[in-house]
Scaffold this active site. Structure first.
Site, PDB file in Angstrom:
ATOM      1  CB  THR A 143      -0.941   0.008   1.219  1.00  0.00           C
ATOM      2  OG1 THR A 143      -1.677  -1.211   1.229  1.00  0.00           O
ATOM      3  CG2 THR A 143      -1.906   1.176   1.161  1.00  0.00           C
ATOM      4  CE  LYS A 166      -5.734  -4.800  -0.859  1.00  0.00           C
ATOM      5  NZ  LYS A 166      -4.385  -4.994  -0.330  1.00  0.00           N
ATOM      6  CD  GLU A 208      -2.279  -2.675  -1.469  1.00  0.00           C
ATOM      7  OE1 GLU A 208      -2.878  -1.595  -1.256  1.00  0.00           O
ATOM      8  OE2 GLU A 208      -1.924  -3.449  -0.562  1.00  0.00           O
ATOM      9  N   GLY A 251      -1.952  -9.573  -0.553  1.00  0.00           N
ATOM     10  CA  GLY A 251      -0.890 -10.498  -0.147  1.00  0.00           C
ATOM     11  C   GLY A 251       0.150 -10.606  -1.254  1.00  0.00           C
TER      12      GLY A 251
END
Ligand code: ATP
Ligand code: MG
Length: 223
Positions: free
Chosen positions: A16, A37, A111, A114
């Site tokens: 992030t 995201k 983004e 994980g």
């Protein structure tokens, strides 16, 4: 469609932060920046959820749904967080949402969730989404012990899938790096055949103090 996909060697490694600094760099250069995201989990963890920090950094007007179509409270893998909510993540809906976010801006900063092999839905992994979107990858990684293996594994996984890697960003890079950290930077660049950049410790609450982060692949140097 222009964009970048920020992945990481795992969870909590600075994706992030790296995505936010890239978004801010582009916005400061006068570009309109969209952020995306695919799924946010651990929503109840302070201070800002990932999609909120990304929106602030990009100066975007996107809604929560437009940035992150799937959002869940438990800090679990997205496939599990969805199952706990009695849902399933739909790859088609993710792609559609990402394309809509991209269409509303000059550049999309995504983004991941994980690392690359995190499942989003059944066998559909974060890496599959990155392949479908086709943006160059930026890999966020920690500077310290263990990062060579994690970063080289991520590079191998990315290249196996045919993904272009724009660079690795080691974050937060300490003000006085140790021999291990300096060597990690050189070793990853050397063995991974990749550009390795660094981000110093930032005040995440004040984007005006962030240094720019420019990528040499996938974008013109003028950003
Ligand atoms: N350059 C930096 N300056 C300040 N804090 C940093 C920096 N890099 C990483 N951090 C800190 O490291 C932690 C993890 O960073 P971040 O939230 O960006 O990771 P992530 O990979 O996006 O995590 P997740 O998998 O939950 O999405 C955060 O607490 C963040 O504040
Ligand atoms: Mg994050």
């Amino acid at each position: 469609m222009t964009g970048v996909f920020v992945t990481g060697t795992g969870t909590g490694v600075g994706k992030t932060v790296v995505a936010a600094v890239i978004a801010r760099t582009l916005a400061d250069a006068g570009r309109s920046v969209g952020v995306f995201k695919p799924a946010v989990t651990g929503l109840d963890e302070p201070p800002l959820a990932d999609h909120e920090l990304l929106r602030l950094a990009a100066g975007s007007q996107q809604s929560d749904d437009e940035i992150a179509p799937y959002r869940y409270d438990p800090p679990a893998s997205p496939h599990l967080a969805a199952a706990m909510a009695g849902e399933e993540i739909e790859p088609e809906r993710l792609l559609e949402a990402a394309r809509t976010a991209a269409a509303g801006a000059e550049i999309l900063v995504c983004e991941g969730v994980g690392g690359l092999l995190v499942p989003l839905a059944g066998p559909f992994l974060v890496r599959d989404l990155a392949v479908d979107l086709g943006y160059p990858l930026v890999i966020a990684a920690a500077p310290g012990l263990g990062t060579i293996n994690h970063t080289l594994l991520t590079l191998e996984s990315a290249r196996t899938a045919g993904l272009e890697v724009a660079g690795v960003v080691l974050t937060p890079w300490p003000e006085g790096p140790s021999e291990i950290e300096r060597s990690n930077r050189e070793t990853i660049a050397d063995l991974g055949q990749v550009e390795v950049q660094i981000l110093p410790p930032l005040n995440l609450a004040d984007a005006s103090t962030w240094p720019p982060l420019r990528l040499s692949v996938g974008f013109k140097p003028s950003i």
